[in-house]
Design a protein around this motif. Structure first.
Motif, PDB file in Angstrom:
ATOM      1  N   CYS A   1       0.638  49.859  29.698  1.00 30.17           N
ATOM      2  CA  CYS A   1       0.535  49.762  28.282  1.00 30.17           C
ATOM      3  C   CYS A   1       0.131  51.088  27.714  1.00 30.17           C
ATOM      4  O   CYS A   1      -1.124  51.618  28.259  1.00 30.17           O
ATOM      5  N   PRO A   2       0.744  51.884  26.946  1.00 33.02           N
ATOM      6  CA  PRO A   2       0.121  53.070  26.195  1.00 33.02           C
ATOM      7  C   PRO A   2      -1.086  52.987  25.345  1.00 33.02           C
ATOM      8  O   PRO A   2      -1.728  53.725  24.909  1.00 33.02           O
ATOM      9  N   GLN A   3      -0.942  51.618  24.907  1.00 33.23           N
ATOM     10  CA  GLN A   3      -2.376  51.156  23.794  1.00 33.23           C
ATOM     11  C   GLN A   3      -3.698  50.757  24.773  1.00 33.23           C
ATOM     12  O   GLN A   3      -4.484  50.672  24.133  1.00 33.23           O
TER      13      GLN A   3
ATOM     14  N   ASN B   1      -6.142  51.904  27.323  1.00 33.51           N
ATOM     15  CA  ASN B   1      -6.534  53.144  28.044  1.00 33.51           C
ATOM     16  C   ASN B   1      -7.908  53.087  28.642  1.00 33.51           C
ATOM     17  O   ASN B   1      -8.785  52.050  28.206  1.00 33.51           O
TER      18      ASN B   1
ATOM     19  N   SER C   1      -5.076  56.048  19.125  1.00 34.32           N
ATOM     20  CA  SER C   1      -5.495  55.189  20.089  1.00 34.32           C
ATOM     21  C   SER C   1      -4.632  54.991  21.277  1.00 34.32           C
ATOM     22  O   SER C   1      -4.816  54.601  22.446  1.00 34.32           O
ATOM     23  N   GLY C   2      -3.357  55.316  21.039  1.00 30.14           N
ATOM     24  CA  GLY C   2      -2.478  55.275  22.133  1.00 30.14           C
ATOM     25  C   GLY C   2      -2.008  56.457  23.017  1.00 30.14           C
ATOM     26  O   GLY C   2      -2.636  57.522  22.469  1.00 30.14           O
ATOM     27  N   LYS C   3      -1.840  56.321  24.079  1.00 32.46           N
ATOM     28  CA  LYS C   3      -1.373  57.429  25.136  1.00 32.46           C
ATOM     29  C   LYS C   3       0.110  57.226  25.734  1.00 32.46           C
ATOM     30  O   LYS C   3       0.297  56.420  26.350  1.00 32.46           O
ATOM     31  N   ALA C   4       0.887  58.124  25.309  1.00 36.51           N
ATOM     32  CA  ALA C   4       2.270  57.714  25.720  1.00 36.51           C
ATOM     33  C   ALA C   4       2.301  58.059  27.410  1.00 36.51           C
ATOM     34  O   ALA C   4       1.895  58.798  27.663  1.00 36.51           O
ATOM     35  N   ASN C   5       3.396  57.446  27.775  1.00 37.64           N
ATOM     36  CA  ASN C   5       3.541  57.288  28.963  1.00 37.64           C
ATOM     37  C   ASN C   5       5.055  57.116  29.544  1.00 37.64           C
ATOM     38  O   ASN C   5       5.353  56.483  30.589  1.00 37.64           O
TER      39      ASN C   5
ATOM     40  N   TYR D   1       6.979  55.333  32.666  1.00 37.86           N
ATOM     41  CA  TYR D   1       8.026  54.127  32.480  1.00 37.86           C
ATOM     42  C   TYR D   1       8.908  54.389  31.291  1.00 37.86           C
ATOM     43  O   TYR D   1       8.445  54.380  30.144  1.00 37.86           O
TER      44      TYR D   1
ATOM     45  N   ASN E   1       9.811  51.959  25.362  1.00 39.76           N
ATOM     46  CA  ASN E   1       8.626  52.701  25.512  1.00 39.76           C
ATOM     47  C   ASN E   1       9.093  54.030  24.955  1.00 39.76           C
ATOM     48  O   ASN E   1       8.013  54.775  24.169  1.00 39.76           O
TER      49      ASN E   1
ATOM     50  N   TYR F   1       8.453  53.507  21.150  1.00 37.94           N
ATOM     51  CA  TYR F   1       7.216  53.543  20.780  1.00 37.94           C
ATOM     52  C   TYR F   1       6.770  54.768  20.838  1.00 37.94           C
ATOM     53  O   TYR F   1       5.935  55.359  19.599  1.00 37.94           O
TER      54      TYR F   1
END
Lengths: 285, 656, 277
Positions: free
Chosen positions: A192-194, A196, C98-102, C106, C111, C114
């Motif tokens: 999940c990218p949210q 962390n 707050s997010g961190k792309a991956n 994935y 994604n 997103y």
């Protein structure tokens, strides 16, 4: 019904794996490349071990071989690799790690599927969303803490003999059963990218709760008795780090080893919070 | 004010049920587990949980028959009174689990569905998909988490139990180690409940989780707790051979219509689908027309073993037989057995809905365990009854308290006051063989029923006068020192010389497993057991020269394992001694040199005691209270029962 | 208990307002704005407008005049548009952090969406700022060729702002036009994908099939808007400024255009229309 897509996805991967499996020969050597770390705050390093593959070998049996004989492929004596494991049947969730870049259980990871030919390399890393304890062992306390946030239990009146529980339709049981097979492995959180890494427990209550906890909230909201705490669960999920922190990347549902319809659970909670908010607004509380 | 505390070691079904019940009784609980409790080995139980139910009752079944089946299934070695109480409680336990939200499979009307399981002619097994154990432990885990959030239960996860603290002749705490920081410290308690499960790892590869090494039991044993029926090890007839472990194929595969067969022609090279019906040997169905494929585990195991090892009829000449579900509707199978069929497909790569599975027996469950006591209930007939006729009216009702006296402080207490043994670790319920789907029941029953006993012991017995918190620190420090010394000795070996396979803990562990599997599983024989004991002595000697590869003071997993190997050796010796001393065949214990059951000499509990001075075990056979049911020959309606399966004396069991 | 910030106290309300403002007014405005601006192309199909010369220019001018006739326009603009956009943008940045792309690990389509949602948000903020500053607030120093947009000569000044010179597109003009193309495309994606996620957020689409079906609808809406957006940018970037000015003058004076212009129309129309693809 809802997991058709995921199943199709899984079976495509399974087909590829089966094709690899046919060509794989026991007795071949493969390299296991492992991201190691001696403890919290210590630097990480890569170590590669050469392992002889027996029939039906999985990542666990490779790690067991390495533990018994911890000598790297360049002949240096090292220490046994530390990893978390339990049932080795993919029902306890303990042995989750990042294998060849993707999160999954290591027990169900057959070497034949991922390193089918002599000299292939398979890469193991600890999950990145939890603090490393040592090597491939991570501390997933936050995952369990988040089950407390959503009050993932049925509020029964104690363990005395008080007669049967509520009757339930077979359809509802089937839905709840799938949701209830969540083994708290953390795959959905790793992808999940949210969600962390957050080493500070004081910040856990306002950081994203994660798909697994949202699914548990739905599971207990659907139970006849569990429903009585629905309001409390939704209140918790309407705050910072609740359901709204979901960014809909939907990786969770694709990496879930138990094919739990996590994104559906998220939407159900979304709907419930919408209704809950309006009800609260108009009821004047 | 005195604050009493209880320690529960082990977070499986028994440990969690005990924690919940004791916390409910108002005593704070410290719960210790090697793993987060949700990951305990109970998750692996697949098939279900037995209890009399309304449908079966109206067909003639009763709690009494459940009790009778369990005693008969255990070949008359189980303690009869606790089993009666357990059977009477079973329906209430199902109701409680139902209230906790366990998703038991449902009928169209919304009632709990039932399935047929080994050892009964009635459907009396409740199930939640194919992962009943997982669903039950999750329900208890959730309730424990609830109590944890109310601060009634404190969890110590990733803490390893090292030794009981025994002072004033009773257990007053434990010494444990944090597996991350490696800190060793003592914890005080007024009672300690051990619920640490079985010892499958003593046999190397088994169906058990990697944590089921029996070390906690072995440590209690070495500290003076008696060990009952150590030789009673259940070998599950149907497991999937694997490189790291042997994965269980649940008995429910047979319960749902799975047929066990081999080609009539040995080493038939045809694909199973191409072998016509007349050329298939359904050996269980032919030999046991009444029960067919659902004969109890020990019988199925020996028959499969006999077909493969003695008659050389295993599929492809290997040690494996077909377990065939491919004649059933795939949709039905997915619905009823989805989870377990998925396991086979995942780890073997073949879909069992369309192709027969290949299976072979594997070590599965320890009927034996720490020896425990109990106080009898109100049912005490003048003479024991003869075996209950299936479906006949029950001679007694199902009132509670007939088997055991509820709340009696010694219920499931070991010979050491204040030290209890619950669940698989307790030797009481399953005798010489456990019936399928009775394990989950005995674990939860122990926790719930005997949890009250723990509370009563604390409130009425020694702890009420001399609580552990008032005892001098020296008693606790002494054990901490003992454990520190033990760990120092092991860690200091790292710097000494080159590695040698003879002193490698992993190799000692593997050799132990191979030896125990070969000598102490499906068939046993005096000379071979003697040889096994000699080899165990050799392994013990090598263990004293053990050499570790890692002296890290942080999360040192290989150290933890190496220490456990020493304890596994102690348990192994008790198993082999019990097996050698019991000169008869009973349940899971099959002696080729004593093929008959010998009630006169051996309808007795094996009690193993450890001598700390000489570091050796000895066994005695102590009478059991069999005042409720009269023993009969256990044949399960086999045709020509007198002959029995006859594996040759030279046979050696392998589970690979 | 530590004091919690208003952001945390009203977390749910703010999240839902963030979602809501993206749809209305911002999303609705985007649709109408693209509809207006793409009239430079679809206006060519309105034969009644063709009497003034370039039908697209005339239609666009008509639309702009209508908007300018709305009373209290500035108030509507500030409270109905600028503030909601500022609110949506500020919270959006706060949430996105707050997010961190991956996507590297994935690489699933959802994604990527997103990640693109966040990228398009950031780029969109810059683009909207440039767009409003140059054309609404008259920050002409940022406009290639320094043109000022005027409501009276809406199409011609717009074309000039994109192209950089009356004589045709300049290098800087090309850069700005491409930036416009990118900016509007990302904003359209942001809206269409936002519409899809909003349905999950509010719990309208629950099951995976429902989410998939609504995904097709959102993709359709996005495709339609993308067509409008590209029409508008390409329409203005390729518009003949002088001819547009002629049409605008004709509209102002009320003159019907001379016969020579009417005769050139049939040739112009297909050219302009093809530019809109």
């Amino acid at each position: 019904m809802t997991s058709t897509h995921t199943q199709a996805h899984a079976s495509a991967a399974a087909r590829k794996a089966a094709a690899n499996r046919v060509n794989a020969k026991p007795g071949r050597k493969v390299f296991v490349r492992i991201l190691r770390c001696d403890g919290p705050g210590q630097p990480s390093r890569w170590e590669t071990f050469s392992v002889t593959i027996e029939r039906g070998a999985n990542v666990i049996s490779c790690l067991q071989q390495i533990a018994a004989n911890p000598i790297t492929s360049d002949g240096t004596r090292s220490t046994p690799v530390v990893w978390d494991s339990g049932c080795l049947e993919e029902v306890c969730g303990a042995c989750t790690m990042v294998i060849n870049g993707k999160v999954r259980q290591s027990c169900s990871c057959l070497i034949d599927d991922h390193a089918p030919t002599e000299g292939d390399t398979i890469t193991l890393e600890p999950m990145s969303k939890f603090p490393v304890v040592r090597d491939l062992w991570v501390d997933r306390s936050r995952l369990f803490h988040n089950l407390k946030r959503v009050k993932a239990w049925v509020p029964i009146d104690g363990t005395y003999a008080l007669g049967p529980g509520p009757s339930e339709s077979a359809e509802s049981q089937e839905q709840r059963y799938v949701m209830s097979t969540c083994m708290s492995c953390g795959c959905c959180l790793e992808a999940c990218p949210q969600f962390n890494v957050e080493p500070d427990p004081a910040a856990w209550d306002t950081a994203f709760v994660g798909a697994h906890a949202l699914n548990q909230a739905r599971l207990f909201n659907q139970h006849e008795t569990g429903r009585r705490m629905k309001g409390e669960r939704l209140d918790a999920l309407m705050g910072t780090g609740g359901v709204n922190d979901c960014g809909n990347a939907q990786n969770c549902v694709k990496v879930c080893p138990k094919l739990i319809p996590l994104t559906e659970s998220i939407a159900v909670i979304g709907r419930a919070t919408t209704i809950h908010a309006f009800a609260r607004w108009f009821s004047g509380k | 004010m005195t604050q009493h505390r209880v320690i529960v070691v082990g977070g499986g079904l028994a440990g969690l049920a005990a924690s919940i019940r004791i916390a409910e009784a108002g005593l704070p609980v410290d719960l210790f587990s090697l793993v987060p409790v949700k990951r305990s080995h109970s998750v692996c139980a697949q098939g279900g949980i037995n209890a009399c139910n309304e449908v079966a009752r109206q067909q003639g079944y009763s709690e009494y028959e459940h009790f009778d089946e369990t005693i008969y299934g255990g070949d008359f070695l189980a303690d009869q009174h606790p089993v009666l109480e357990m059977a009477n409680w079973a329906p209430k336990i199902i109701d409680l689990l139902d209230r906790m939200g366990v998703p038991f499979n449902r009928t169209a009307e919304g009632r709990r569905d039932l399935r047929l399981f080994g050892g009964s002619l009635f459907k009396r097994t409740h199930f939640a998909g194919a992962t009943t154990g997982q669903q039950l432990i999750y329900a208890l885990d959730e309730q424990t988490r609830r109590y944890e959030s109310e601060e009634k239960v404190t969890k110590y996860e990733y803490w390893e139990f090292l030794w009981p603290v025994i002072e004033e002749g009773r257990c007053v705490g434990i010494v444990a180690q944090d597996m991350r920081t490696m800190q060793i410290r003592s914890f005080r308690a007024d009672a300690v409940v051990m619920a640490t499960g079985g010892c499958g790892l003593v046999f190397g590869k088994s169906t058990n989780s990697i944590i089921c090494n029996g070390a906690a039991a072995a440590r209690c044993y070495q500290a003076g707790v008696w060990y009952g029926n150590p030789e009673m090890i259940q070998v599950h007839p149907t497991a999937i051979p694997g490189a790291d472990k042997l994965r269980l194929m649940s008995e429910s595969a047979r319960g749902e219509g799975g047929r066990v067969w081999v080609p009539r022609t040995p080493r038939d090279t045809r694909a199973p689908k191409d072998i016509p019906e007349p050329e298939r040997f359904y050996f269980l169905e032919e030999k046991y027309p009444a029960y067919g494929n659902i004969v109890p585990r020990d019988i199925a195991t020996r028959e499969i073993f006999d077909i493969c090892v003695n008659q050389g009829m295993g599929v492809g000449g290997d040690n494996q037989v077909y377990l065939d579900l491919s004649h059933k509707d795939p949709e039905y199978l997915t619905k009823k057995l989805g989870g377990i069929l998925e396991i086979y497909e995942k780890f073997v790569g073949v879909d069992p809905r369309f192709e027969p599975m290949k299976i072979f027996p594997a070590v599965h469950y320890s009927m034996g365990g720490l020896w425990t006591q109990f106080t009898k209930g109100t049912y005490n007939p003048v003479e024991p009854r003869v075996k209950h006729k299936s479906g006949a009216p029950a001679p007694i009702g199902s009132d509670l308290g007939q088997g055991l006296q509820p709340g009696a402080p010694n219920n499931m207490m070991t010979n050491v006051p204040g030290l209890y043994a619950f669940g698989e670790l307790n030797f009481a319920y399953h005798g010489a063989n456990r019936l399928g789907a009775n394990a989950l029941l005995s674990c939860i029953f122990d926790g719930l029923f005997c949890g009250v006993s723990v509370a009563n012991y604390i409130r009425n017995d020694a702890p009420s006068k001399s609580p552990s918190c008032d005892l001098p620190a020296s008693a606790f420090d002494r054990v901490v020192e003992q454990e520190n010394a033990k760990s120092k000795r092991l860690l200091d070996t790292v710097s000494t010389g080159d590695p040698d396979p003879a002193t490698n803990p992993y190799i000692i562990g593997k050799e132990l497993g191979d030896e125990m599997t070969a000598a102490c599983t499906v068939v046993r024989e005096d000379a071979r057991l003697g040889q096994c004991l000699q080899r165990l002595d050799a392994l013990k000697e090598r263990y004293t020269r053990l050499k570790l590869a890692d002296d890290s003071p942080w999360s040192n997993q290989s150290f933890t394992y190496a220490r456990a190997v020493g304890d596994m050796l102690a348990i192994a010796e008790a198993v082999a001694l019990g097996a050698r001393g019991r000169q008869e065949s009973r349940g899971a214990h099959y002696r080729t040199d004593f093929t008959e059951r010998d009630d006169a000499n051996f309808m007795k509990s094996t009690v193993a005691r450890y001598n700390a001075q000489t570091r050796t075990s000895s066994v005695t056979f102590e009478p059991i209270d069999a005042s409720l049911i009269l023993p009969t020959v256990r044949t399960y309606g086999k045709k020509d029962a007198a002959t029995g399966p006859k594996p040759p004396a030279s046979a050696v069991a392998t589970n690979a | 208990m530590a004091s919690i910030s208003p952001l945390e106290r009203h977390a749910f309300l703010l999240r839902r307002l963030h979602s809501l403002t993206g749809i209305a007014p911002i999303g609705l405005f985007l649709v109408s704005h693209l509809l207006t601006n793409s009239s430079i192309v679809w206006g060519l199909m309105d034969s009644r407008k063709a009497v003034h010369g370039h039908g697209g220019v005339a239609t666009f001018q008509h639309e702009v005049d209508f908007i300018h006739s709305i009373p209290f326009l500035l108030i509507i603009e500030v409270f109905g548009l600028w503030l909601p956009i500022a609110f949506h943008a500020a919270l959006g940045v706060y949430y996105a952090r707050s997010g961190k792309a991956n996507t590297a690990r994935y690489a699933y389509q959802s994604n990527w969406r997103y990640r693109l949602q966040r990228i398009s948000g950031y780029v969109g903020i810059l683009f909207i700022f440039y767009h409003v500053a140059t054309l609404r607030w008259g920050w002409t120093f940022l406009v290639p060729g320094g043109a000022t947009w005027s409501g009276e000569a809406a199409a011609s000044t717009m074309a000039l702002a994109l192209q950089g010179a009356e004589t045709g597109i300049t290098g800087a003009g090309l850069a700005v036009s491409i930036a416009y193309m990118l900016g509007v495309s990302l904003l359209v994606f942001h809206f269409a994908n936002g519409l899809w996620t909003a349905a999950i957020t509010w719990g309208v689409t629950v099951s995976a099939p429902a989410q998939r079906r609504w995904g097709f609808v959102c993709a359709g809406i996005g495709a339609g808007m993308m067509l409008m957006a590209w029409s508008a940018v390409i329409g203005f970037a390729t518009l003949d400024v002088k001819e547009a000015r002629g049409t605008e003058q004709s509209l102002q004076t009320g003159h019907t255009p001379g016969p020579q212009i009417a005769e050139t129309l049939p040739q112009l129309m297909p050219a302009a229309a093809s530019g809109g693809h």
